[in-house]
Design an enzyme around this catalytic site. Structure first.
Site, PDB file in Angstrom:
ATOM      1  N   LEU A 225       0.841  -1.195   0.000  1.00 19.90           N
ATOM      2  CA  LEU A 225       0.000   0.000   0.000  1.00 19.90           C
ATOM      3  C   LEU A 225       0.880   1.250   0.000  1.00 19.90           C
ATOM      4  O   LEU A 225       2.079   1.186   0.247  1.00 19.90           O
ATOM      5  CB  LEU A 225      -0.898   0.008   1.235  1.00 19.90           C
ATOM      6  CG  LEU A 225      -1.855  -1.180   1.393  1.00 19.90           C
ATOM      7  CD1 LEU A 225      -2.704  -1.018   2.659  1.00 19.90           C
ATOM      8  CD2 LEU A 225      -2.761  -1.317   0.172  1.00 19.90           C
TER       9      LEU A 225
ATOM     10  N   GLU B 214      17.097  21.653 -19.484  1.00 27.29           N
ATOM     11  CA  GLU B 214      15.712  22.122 -19.302  1.00 27.29           C
ATOM     12  C   GLU B 214      15.322  22.927 -20.547  1.00 27.29           C
ATOM     13  O   GLU B 214      16.060  23.809 -20.962  1.00 27.29           O
ATOM     14  CB  GLU B 214      15.633  22.990 -18.031  1.00 27.29           C
ATOM     15  CG  GLU B 214      14.399  23.846 -17.886  1.00 27.29           C
ATOM     16  CD  GLU B 214      13.090  23.062 -17.897  1.00 27.29           C
ATOM     17  OE1 GLU B 214      12.966  22.093 -17.142  1.00 27.29           O
ATOM     18  OE2 GLU B 214      12.196  23.438 -18.701  1.00 27.29           O
TER      19      GLU B 214
ATOM     20  N   HIS C 216      13.832  31.945  19.576  1.00 28.69           N
ATOM     21  CA  HIS C 216      15.127  32.415  19.061  1.00 28.69           C
ATOM     22  C   HIS C 216      16.222  31.479  19.532  1.00 28.69           C
ATOM     23  O   HIS C 216      16.206  31.055  20.695  1.00 28.69           O
ATOM     24  CB  HIS C 216      15.396  33.830  19.594  1.00 28.69           C
ATOM     25  CG  HIS C 216      16.741  34.349  19.204  1.00 28.69           C
ATOM     26  ND1 HIS C 216      16.989  34.837  17.929  1.00 28.69           N
ATOM     27  CD2 HIS C 216      17.904  34.459  19.896  1.00 28.69           C
ATOM     28  CE1 HIS C 216      18.256  35.234  17.871  1.00 28.69           C
ATOM     29  NE2 HIS C 216      18.834  35.012  19.043  1.00 28.69           N
TER      30      HIS C 216
ATOM     31  N   GLY D  37       0.987   3.709  -2.588  1.00 26.30           N
ATOM     32  CA  GLY D  37       1.055   4.393  -3.877  1.00 26.30           C
ATOM     33  C   GLY D  37       2.445   4.872  -4.240  1.00 26.30           C
ATOM     34  O   GLY D  37       3.457   4.402  -3.705  1.00 26.30           O
TER      35      GLY D  37
ATOM     36  N   ASP E 247      -3.853  12.939  -7.771  1.00 30.09           N
ATOM     37  CA  ASP E 247      -3.229  13.293  -9.057  1.00 30.09           C
ATOM     38  C   ASP E 247      -4.199  13.142 -10.225  1.00 30.09           C
ATOM     39  O   ASP E 247      -4.097  13.873 -11.217  1.00 30.09           O
ATOM     40  CB  ASP E 247      -2.006  12.392  -9.309  1.00 30.09           C
ATOM     41  CG  ASP E 247      -0.795  12.788  -8.478  1.00 30.09           C
ATOM     42  OD1 ASP E 247      -0.929  13.673  -7.608  1.00 30.09           O
ATOM     43  OD2 ASP E 247       0.292  12.205  -8.691  1.00 30.09           O
TER      44      ASP E 247
HETATM   45  P1  FAD Z   1      -0.608   7.630  -6.231  1.00 30.52           P
HETATM   46  O1  FAD Z   1       0.292   7.841  -5.086  1.00 30.52           O
HETATM   47  O2  FAD Z   1      -0.048   7.763  -7.611  1.00 30.52           O
HETATM   48  O3  FAD Z   1      -1.222   6.181  -6.041  1.00 30.52           O
HETATM   49  C1  FAD Z   1      -2.058   5.621  -6.988  1.00 30.52           C
HETATM   50  C2  FAD Z   1      -2.058   4.128  -6.769  1.00 30.52           C
HETATM   51  O4  FAD Z   1      -3.038   3.557  -7.617  1.00 30.52           O
HETATM   52  C3  FAD Z   1      -0.748   3.456  -7.130  1.00 30.52           C
HETATM   53  O5  FAD Z   1      -0.293   2.692  -6.058  1.00 30.52           O
HETATM   54  C4  FAD Z   1      -1.083   2.582  -8.325  1.00 30.52           C
HETATM   55  O6  FAD Z   1      -0.371   1.370  -8.324  1.00 30.52           O
HETATM   56  C5  FAD Z   1      -2.563   2.330  -8.111  1.00 30.52           C
HETATM   57  N1  FAD Z   1      -3.293   2.049  -9.337  1.00 30.52           N
HETATM   58  C6  FAD Z   1      -3.265   2.714 -10.521  1.00 30.52           C
HETATM   59  N2  FAD Z   1      -4.137   2.174 -11.389  1.00 30.52           N
HETATM   60  C7  FAD Z   1      -4.722   1.148 -10.737  1.00 30.52           C
HETATM   61  C8  FAD Z   1      -5.731   0.226 -11.100  1.00 30.52           C
HETATM   62  N3  FAD Z   1      -6.335   0.286 -12.293  1.00 30.52           N
HETATM   63  N4  FAD Z   1      -6.081  -0.707 -10.199  1.00 30.52           N
HETATM   64  C9  FAD Z   1      -5.494  -0.761  -8.961  1.00 30.52           C
HETATM   65  N5  FAD Z   1      -4.559   0.101  -8.564  1.00 30.52           N
HETATM   66  C10 FAD Z   1      -4.188   1.052  -9.446  1.00 30.52           C
HETATM   67  N6  FAD Z   1       4.452  14.880  -3.560  1.00 30.52           N
HETATM   68  C11 FAD Z   1       4.562  15.603  -2.433  1.00 30.52           C
HETATM   69  O7  FAD Z   1       3.568  16.164  -1.961  1.00 30.52           O
HETATM   70  N7  FAD Z   1       5.768  15.754  -1.790  1.00 30.52           N
HETATM   71  C12 FAD Z   1       6.903  15.181  -2.272  1.00 30.52           C
HETATM   72  O8  FAD Z   1       7.982  15.327  -1.684  1.00 30.52           O
HETATM   73  C13 FAD Z   1       6.825  14.413  -3.454  1.00 30.52           C
HETATM   74  N8  FAD Z   1       7.919  13.819  -3.956  1.00 30.52           N
HETATM   75  C14 FAD Z   1       7.800  13.038  -5.071  1.00 30.52           C
HETATM   76  C15 FAD Z   1       8.940  12.420  -5.573  1.00 30.52           C
HETATM   77  C16 FAD Z   1       8.864  11.618  -6.689  1.00 30.52           C
HETATM   78  C17 FAD Z   1      10.101  10.950  -7.218  1.00 30.52           C
HETATM   79  C18 FAD Z   1       7.594  11.412  -7.321  1.00 30.52           C
HETATM   80  C19 FAD Z   1       7.482  10.534  -8.524  1.00 30.52           C
HETATM   81  C20 FAD Z   1       6.461  12.038  -6.842  1.00 30.52           C
HETATM   82  C21 FAD Z   1       6.542  12.857  -5.720  1.00 30.52           C
HETATM   83  N9  FAD Z   1       5.428  13.502  -5.194  1.00 30.52           N
HETATM   84  C22 FAD Z   1       5.547  14.272  -4.087  1.00 30.52           C
HETATM   85  C23 FAD Z   1       4.097  13.386  -5.814  1.00 30.52           C
HETATM   86  C24 FAD Z   1       3.237  12.388  -5.020  1.00 30.52           C
HETATM   87  O9  FAD Z   1       3.892  11.148  -4.971  1.00 30.52           O
HETATM   88  C25 FAD Z   1       1.866  12.260  -5.668  1.00 30.52           C
HETATM   89  O10 FAD Z   1       1.271  13.528  -5.798  1.00 30.52           O
HETATM   90  C26 FAD Z   1       0.959  11.376  -4.822  1.00 30.52           C
HETATM   91  O11 FAD Z   1       1.515  10.096  -4.639  1.00 30.52           O
HETATM   92  C27 FAD Z   1      -0.405  11.255  -5.483  1.00 30.52           C
HETATM   93  O12 FAD Z   1      -1.222  10.467  -4.680  1.00 30.52           O
HETATM   94  P2  FAD Z   1      -2.478   9.697  -5.277  1.00 30.52           P
HETATM   95  O13 FAD Z   1      -3.162   9.098  -4.101  1.00 30.52           O
HETATM   96  O14 FAD Z   1      -3.242  10.578  -6.172  1.00 30.52           O
HETATM   97  O15 FAD Z   1      -1.899   8.542  -6.217  1.00 30.52           O
END
Ligand code: FAD
Length: 470
Positions: free
Chosen positions: A41, A204, A444, A43, A312
């Site tokens: 779990l 970039e 401070h 994500g 997201d």
């Molecule tokens: P996610 O975390 O993307 O989780 C979605 C889940 O759904 C995943 O586990 C996936 O496997 C699952 N899934 C997808 N499709 C299916 C399906 N059809 N059936 C079953 N399961 C499925 N954000 C921050 O706020 N701070 C940070 O410091 C930060 N650092 C980051 C660093 C990196 C390298 C990356 C890549 C991202 C970072 N982020 C950060 C962004 C953050 O990880 C995401 O915004 C956040 O995880 C989004 O959460 P979510 O619940 O929308 O989806």
């Protein structure tokens, strides 16, 4: 295939949005299933995003701080890096959190189903696991399937071309690493690999790093990166990448494009796209927009009122804390509460070195929209705490409404900016005026004082600096 399972709520995806929603819904009495295609779990955030990257950034900071103390009489020598142990520590941090979530799900009787979920209709979902399939009926659903890295078309299939997940896997420390994309994720990874010993080039396509960031906040980071990186190419695109036996040969396009060069690894950090394609949203009647995001209202309901979407998948900003807040709202709405997602502001942080954090109105946005503001800026060169950390390059900037003196926005650059920005977020949500910040006694010597001092600069009451009278 069993097809008689039925739950009040199914949550698709277990990132910070999905697990928060599932746990809140269970706490509110809904029978809840949490469907996740990964074996753990949490994500992207817990497994391959926020948490592993911050563990490695901590390691990078320790390396850099140790190096910097050499000039002040403390020489630890060059670090020896045991990658297996470093990776082991990172995995342990991730494992503690993801394992903790599994325990929390169990305690709440949230049924975790491992497999890929897709809608069969407005009240049915099919979950395909490694060995079996299962059809679930649900009264309500929350789509929380997150996002994945953008891929560049036409590149060779080569394991030396990696994305952020590959970079976090820490397979080795490449001698020369090209980071394609100067956004937050690219620069965080550049910070890590630079500290571990790689020679870094960042390319970039826009004219500035972290496009859209206020230039005064960006300047200290850019200066430091310019010293640490082998090359920083702005306004430049990657042309072709050719895989050879010895490396990856990369050509560049743009008015100031450098000559073709060879790298050991290329990290693509070009942004992220929503995962909506895998869930068969049309089968449930859920609309997906032209950018693959799922539009929602302020309760996170899609156009199909009993199906919600969070995190997201619903659009920018793609940040974990936005996802979890939306998760709570959706779960509460599903349980019949009248919750809405009404955050005025969502802070953003680049955990680079120095960190950059901002919340609410930025100067760049104000210039684009014509928003009226006045600002107070406190330079960290006048902060005792910043000097004692050897980091005087930071600044704290507050933007106020000139009429009401209410805080509209804040930007901070310097170590721990990401922690400091929380005070400004609360101040904006609470309608604080400059004097509230100014008159709140801050401890401070701390970096947090710079928030109050920036308000003093705005009010013209600052004594830690000499400013001509307004
Ligand atoms: P996610 O975390 O993307 O989780 C979605 C889940 O759904 C995943 O586990 C996936 O496997 C699952 N899934 C997808 N499709 C299916 C399906 N059809 N059936 C079953 N399961 C499925 N954000 C921050 O706020 N701070 C940070 O410091 C930060 N650092 C980051 C660093 C990196 C390298 C990356 C890549 C991202 C970072 N982020 C950060 C962004 C953050 O990880 C995401 O915004 C956040 O995880 C989004 O959460 P979510 O619940 O929308 O989806």
């Amino acid at each position: 295939m069993a097809d008689n399972d039925s739950v009040d709520l199914v949550v698709l995806g277990s990132g910070p949005g999905g697990y928060t929603a599932a746990f809140r819904a269970a706490d509110l009495g809904l029978t809840t299933a949490l469907v996740e295609r990964r074996p753990t779990l949490g994500g992207v955030c817990l497994n391959v995003g926020c948490i592993p990257s911050k563990a490695l950034l901590h390691a990078a900071r320790v390396v850099e701080e140790a190096r910097e103390m050499k000039a002040h009489g403390l020489d630890f020598g060059e670090p020896t890096i045991d990658l297996d142990r470093l990776r082991g520590w990172q995995d342990k941090v991730v494992g503690q959190l993801t394992g903790g979530l599994a325990g929390l799900a169990k305690k709440r009787k949230v049924e975790v189903i491992e497999g890929t979920g897709e809608f069969l209709g407005p009240n049915q979902i099919r979950v395909t696991g490694i060995n079996d399939q299962r059809v679930l009926r649900f009264a309500q659903a929350i789509i929380a399937v997150g996002s994945e890295p953008v891929r560049l078309p036409g590149l060779p299939e080569d394991p030396r071309i990696i994305d952020s997940t590959g970079a976090l896997a820490l397979a080795d420390i490449p001698e020369r690493l090209l980071v394609v994309g100067g956004g937050i994720i690219g620069l965080e990874m550049a910070t890590v690999y630079q500290a571990l010993g790689s020679r870094i080039t960042v390319v970039e396509m826009m004219a500035q790093l972290m496009p859209g960031t206020d230039t005064d906040l960006l300047r200290p980071l850019q200066r430091r990166l310019q010293k640490q990186c082998e090359n920083l190419y702005l306004g430049t695109r990657v042309g072709a990448i050719t895989a050879t036996a010895t490396g990856l040969t990369v050509s560049f396009d743009g008015p100031k494009a450098p000559p073709t060069a060879e790298f050991d690894r290329v990290l693509l950090a070009l942004g992220r796209i929503p995962n909506s394609h895998g869930v068969n949203a049309p089968a449930a009647g859920v609309k997906v927009d032209d950018y693959d995001f799922i539009p929602v209202d302020n309760q996170q309901r899609t156009n199909v009122p009993h199906i919600f979407a969070i995190g997201d998948i619903v659009g920018q900003p793609m940040l974990a804390h936005k996802a979890s807040h939306q998760g709570k709202v959706a779960a509460e709405a599903a349980a019949g509460l009248d919750s809405v997602f009404a955050a005025r502001v969502i802070p953003a942080v680049a955990y680079t070195d120095p960190e950059i954090a901002w919340v609410g109105l930025t100067e760049t946005q104000a210039q684009a929209t014509g928003a009226v503001f006045e600002k107070g800026v406190f330079p960290w060169a006048a902060s005792g705490r910043a000097l004692s950390l050897g980091r005087s390059e930071g600044l704290t900037k507050l933007l106020f409404d000139p009429q009401t003196h209410r805080l509209l926005g804040a930007g901070i650059v310097g170590p721990n900016a990401g922690d400091l920005i929380a005070e400004a977020s609360l101040a904006i949500e609470m309608n604080c005026e400059a004097r509230d910040l100014e008159r709140t006694v801050h401890p401070h010597p701390t970096l947090s004082e710079t928030v109050a001092l920036a308000a003093e600069v705005f009010a013209g009451t600052v004594t830690d600096l000499y400013l001509p009278r307004k």
